[in-house]
Design a protein around this motif. Structure first.
Motif, PDB file in Angstrom:
ATOM      1  N   THR A 137      96.461 -94.687  11.250  1.00 54.76           N
ATOM      2  CA  THR A 137      95.512 -94.070   9.733  1.00 54.76           C
ATOM      3  C   THR A 137      94.767 -95.708   9.687  1.00 54.76           C
ATOM      4  OG1 THR A 137      97.100 -92.787   8.747  1.00 54.76           O
ATOM      5  CG2 THR A 137      95.207 -92.611   7.885  1.00 54.76           C
ATOM      6  N   LYS A 138      94.674 -96.389   9.345  1.00 58.60           N
ATOM      7  CA  LYS A 138      93.812 -97.981   8.436  1.00 58.60           C
ATOM      8  C   LYS A 138      93.538 -98.345  10.256  1.00 58.60           C
ATOM      9  CE  LYS A 138      93.369-101.148   6.773  1.00 58.60           C
ATOM     10  NZ  LYS A 138      92.862-100.784   4.989  1.00 58.60           N
ATOM     11  N   ALA A 139      93.750 -98.439  11.166  1.00 56.12           N
ATOM     12  CA  ALA A 139      92.960 -98.390  13.109  1.00 56.12           C
ATOM     13  C   ALA A 139      92.167 -96.695  12.803  1.00 56.12           C
ATOM     14  CB  ALA A 139      93.684 -98.044  14.125  1.00 56.12           C
ATOM     15  N   ALA A 140      92.063 -95.729  12.039  1.00 63.39           N
ATOM     16  CA  ALA A 140      91.306 -95.054  12.380  1.00 63.39           C
ATOM     17  C   ALA A 140      90.137 -95.271  11.559  1.00 63.39           C
ATOM     18  CB  ALA A 140      91.997 -93.285  12.623  1.00 63.39           C
ATOM     19  N   ARG A 141      90.645 -95.821  10.492  1.00 55.34           N
ATOM     20  CA  ARG A 141      89.222 -96.032   9.255  1.00 55.34           C
ATOM     21  C   ARG A 141      88.751 -97.197   9.743  1.00 55.34           C
ATOM     22  NH1 ARG A 141      89.596 -94.864   3.921  1.00 55.34           N
ATOM     23  NH2 ARG A 141      89.518 -96.435   3.621  1.00 55.34           N
ATOM     24  N   ILE A 142      89.450 -98.270  10.536  1.00 58.34           N
ATOM     25  CA  ILE A 142      88.303 -98.804  10.872  1.00 58.34           C
ATOM     26  C   ILE A 142      87.156 -98.686  11.708  1.00 58.34           C
ATOM     27  CG2 ILE A 142      88.884-101.385  11.971  1.00 58.34           C
ATOM     28  CD1 ILE A 142      91.769-102.103  10.140  1.00 58.34           C
ATOM     29  N   CYS A 143      87.967 -97.968  13.168  1.00 58.44           N
ATOM     30  CA  CYS A 143      86.997 -97.387  14.003  1.00 58.44           C
ATOM     31  C   CYS A 143      86.102 -96.733  13.659  1.00 58.44           C
ATOM     32  CB  CYS A 143      87.776 -96.557  15.109  1.00 58.44           C
ATOM     33  SG  CYS A 143      88.892 -97.617  15.986  1.00 58.44           S
ATOM     34  N   ASP A 263      78.423-115.840   7.855  1.00 62.09           N
ATOM     35  CA  ASP A 263      78.300-114.823   7.214  1.00 62.09           C
ATOM     36  C   ASP A 263      78.117-114.014   8.498  1.00 62.09           C
ATOM     37  OD1 ASP A 263      76.393-112.496   6.732  1.00 62.09           O
ATOM     38  OD2 ASP A 263      74.892-113.994   5.383  1.00 62.09           O
ATOM     39  N   LEU A 264      78.878-112.827   8.623  1.00 59.26           N
ATOM     40  CA  LEU A 264      78.950-112.993  10.602  1.00 59.26           C
ATOM     41  C   LEU A 264      77.518-111.071  10.918  1.00 59.26           C
ATOM     42  CD1 LEU A 264      82.759-111.681  10.487  1.00 59.26           C
ATOM     43  CD2 LEU A 264      81.931-113.458  11.357  1.00 59.26           C
ATOM     44  N   ALA A 265      77.019-110.673   9.647  1.00 59.19           N
ATOM     45  CA  ALA A 265      75.775-110.313   9.704  1.00 59.19           C
ATOM     46  C   ALA A 265      74.857-110.574   9.600  1.00 59.19           C
ATOM     47  CB  ALA A 265      75.610-109.163   8.657  1.00 59.19           C
ATOM     48  N   TYR A 266      74.707-112.171   9.536  1.00 64.28           N
ATOM     49  CA  TYR A 266      73.775-113.181   9.643  1.00 64.28           C
ATOM     50  C   TYR A 266      73.438-113.696  10.830  1.00 64.28           C
ATOM     51  CZ  TYR A 266      70.293-117.253   9.595  1.00 64.28           C
ATOM     52  OH  TYR A 266      69.712-118.160   9.988  1.00 64.28           O
ATOM     53  N   LEU A 267      75.162-113.771  10.967  1.00 62.13           N
ATOM     54  CA  LEU A 267      74.754-114.683  12.866  1.00 62.13           C
ATOM     55  C   LEU A 267      75.585-114.094  12.978  1.00 62.13           C
ATOM     56  CD1 LEU A 267      77.911-117.495  11.313  1.00 62.13           C
ATOM     57  CD2 LEU A 267      75.598-117.629  11.732  1.00 62.13           C
ATOM     58  N   SER A 268      75.050-112.709  13.577  1.00 64.92           N
ATOM     59  CA  SER A 268      75.258-111.853  14.430  1.00 64.92           C
ATOM     60  C   SER A 268      73.723-111.686  15.414  1.00 64.92           C
ATOM     61  CB  SER A 268      76.209-110.977  14.869  1.00 64.92           C
ATOM     62  OG  SER A 268      75.740-109.886  13.559  1.00 64.92           O
ATOM     63  N   ARG A 269      73.029-111.294  13.920  1.00 64.25           N
ATOM     64  CA  ARG A 269      71.363-111.287  14.594  1.00 64.25           C
ATOM     65  C   ARG A 269      71.153-111.916  14.948  1.00 64.25           C
ATOM     66  NH1 ARG A 269      72.056-109.392   8.898  1.00 64.25           N
ATOM     67  NH2 ARG A 269      69.954-110.969   7.994  1.00 64.25           N
ATOM     68  N   GLN A 294      85.856-101.784   5.244  1.00 59.38           N
ATOM     69  CA  GLN A 294      84.645-102.203   3.873  1.00 59.38           C
ATOM     70  C   GLN A 294      84.220-102.920   4.539  1.00 59.38           C
ATOM     71  OE1 GLN A 294      85.017 -99.853   1.725  1.00 59.38           O
ATOM     72  NE2 GLN A 294      87.107 -98.936   1.691  1.00 59.38           N
ATOM     73  N   VAL A 295      84.730-104.679   5.354  1.00 54.05           N
ATOM     74  CA  VAL A 295      83.660-104.970   5.612  1.00 54.05           C
ATOM     75  C   VAL A 295      83.313-104.800   6.810  1.00 54.05           C
ATOM     76  CG1 VAL A 295      83.548-107.593   6.230  1.00 54.05           C
ATOM     77  CG2 VAL A 295      85.614-107.296   4.573  1.00 54.05           C
ATOM     78  N   ILE A 296      84.178-104.506   7.970  1.00 56.42           N
ATOM     79  CA  ILE A 296      82.565-104.095   8.972  1.00 56.42           C
ATOM     80  C   ILE A 296      81.477-102.720   8.039  1.00 56.42           C
ATOM     81  CG2 ILE A 296      82.755-102.226  11.270  1.00 56.42           C
ATOM     82  CD1 ILE A 296      86.123-103.333  11.310  1.00 56.42           C
TER      83      ILE A 296
END
Length: 477
Positions: A137-143, A263-269, A294-296
């Protein structure tokens, strides 16, 4: 090698011995396994763990060494040990296929057989199915949070021991993860294995560029370079691009870079811009570091450009609101042909009596409408009136255009498997399909849609009769 008979709580054994002494061990009995609350304060769960549970039941027996140990406890008599020497599980199990989306308060696995044998397996069934269902269930939520991005399970080092690590890898892939870092799980369950190098690899060389070149030299067609050991944008990315150019000149391509901090959002951009500008639009960006749904979701909302999410701790340990444990229970619902129910002051803990069916109402377009629990002898049809199991005054009528599908099948008959094990890929596809057919809002993380699980009129009447009987008997005491 047979599974351990003693993978159970002591009270299962004392009850088994007690039933034998009171000549009750051979009475036919029915137990239901279910959970009372959807995990993670969510709108659904993904059923998992059935295959390892069936493998355990099929070969279950008590070894001479286990009997020796029990004899040393001084609790049991010779009659019980004679029983154990010839014990084999000969019960029947009905359950949905793994990967099926399920809900609170509906019977998932039902075990029928002699009272002594189906009582014994309570603990091990809950141990296997509770954990794997929770992780799936956790994996399905993350995906779901990851959208088009891939999710890889990275949780072995933080899992609850070696077996917990293997079970988590298996369940995560049922829930939608595309692979695992756990090599033993890859071998045992035929899963894709994924990985890169650690920061220690970079630190082991004179400088970062030398470390990247050394790794790419060994794995020229599968290199994923970890770029945050020193400075992601000023050092790691430029050095990775240098190595990517060198690989291309040799006829190879850098597969991906990995971000593991900041900061994964900034660094990935920024990383996407740098890679694209250098001509490496094909190089993928993998991110890790305490990720969950939540983080993703937050990273994507902020315009992050991550292609692959490596999710470890919070997936393998099912961390999060409503996580930790599924809270599944295993309750007696019939004995010697008579329906039984637990009557308690807490309505949420009252059970549904009798041997039952679990039906899913499906709309003409294939969408799932609601589930209905009914007695085995019920012949429910479209248009029938069904009831809220916790408030019988609340009722609804099934739409006239739905069809009813039995979610469960006999998977173990008289102790023998009735079908071959499914590949995990088939279970994962079932999960993906089921989630897509749920009513809109069931997959929301906040205030998800409440999917109805109702009971039939005959089941409601039986339940009321048993409650009245228990109440009357209490008044006479």
């Amino acid at each position: 090698m047979h599974p351990p008979y003693l993978l159970t709580d002591l009270y299962e054994l004392t009850m088994q011995a007690g039933y034998l002494e009171h000549d009750m061990a051979g009475k036919p009995a029915v137990f239901d396994l279910y959970f009372r609350t959807n995990p993670f304060a969510g709108g659904y769960a993904v059923f998992a763990g059935l295959e390892p549970a069936l493998a355990y039941l099929k070969d279950l027996r008590c070894s001479p060494a286990e009997i020796d140990y029990l004899q040393g406890l001084g609790l049991f008599n010779d009659r019980f040990f004679d029983y154990l020497r010839s014990f084999r599980f000969r019960g029947t199990v009905v359950a949905p296929p793994e990967g099926t989306v399920v809900f609170a308060n509906e019977p998932l696995l039902t075990a029928t057989g002699t009272l002594a044998e189906v009582q014994l397996v309570e603990t091990v069934l809950l141990n296997i199915i509770n954990f794997q269902t929770l992780v799936a269930t956790k994996a399905a939520r993350i995906c779901h949070a990851a959208g088009d991005g891939e999710v890889i399970e990275f949780g072995l080092r933080r899992a609850q021991g070696p077996d917990g690590g293997l079970s988590a890898s298996r369940a995560a892939c049922i829930g939608g993860a595309k692979g695992t870092s756990n090599v033993l799980a890859g071998m045992r369950f035929d899963l894709p294995v994924r990985g890169t190098h650690a920061h220690s690899w970079v630190q082991s060389f004179p400088d970062e560029l030398t470390a990247f070149r050394a790794y790419a030299g060994v794995f020229p067609d599968s290199s994923v370079l970890l770029v945050d050991t020193y400075d992601t944008l000023k050092s790691g990315l430029p050095n990775a691009i240098t190595v990517a150019r060198e690989l291309r000149e040799q006829g190879h391509e850098l597969r991906a870079i990995r971000l593991d901090s900041g900061d994964l959002a900034y660094l990935s951009r920024q990383a996407r811009q740098m890679l694209d500008a250098a001509g490496f639009a094909n190089v993928r960006i993998l991110a890790s570091n305490e990720l969950d749904e939540q983080v993703i979701a937050s990273i994507r909302e902020e315009g992050g450009r991550i292609d692959i999410y490596g999710v470890g701790t919070k997936l393998a340990t099912a961390a999060g609101v409503g996580g930790v444990a599924l809270g599944g229970v295993y309750k007696l619902v019939a004995i010697d042909g008579r329906p039984k129910m637990k009557v308690t002051s807490d309505p949420a803990k009252a059970t549904l009596p009798g041997y039952k069916q679990l039906l899913r109402a499906v709309a003409p377009d294939g969408g799932y409408v609601q589930d209905v629990v009914c007695l085995q002898e019920d012949t429910l049809s479209a248009g029938a009136t069904v009831f809220d199991p916790f408030n019988p005054m609340r009722q609804t009528r099934l739409p006239a255009d739905i069809r009813l599908v039995d979610l469960r099948q006999t998977v173990l008959q008289d102790g023998q498997r009735t079908m071959e094990p499914e590949p995990l890929a088939a279970m994962a596809e079932r999960c993906r399909r089921d989630l897509a057919l749920l009513p809109q809002g069931c997959r929301r993380f906040i205030n998800p849609h409440h999917y109805k699980v109702s009971i039939s009129s005959r089941l409601k009447e039986l339940r009321c009769q048993l409650i009245e009987k228990v109440t009357s008997e209490k008044e006479k005491q």
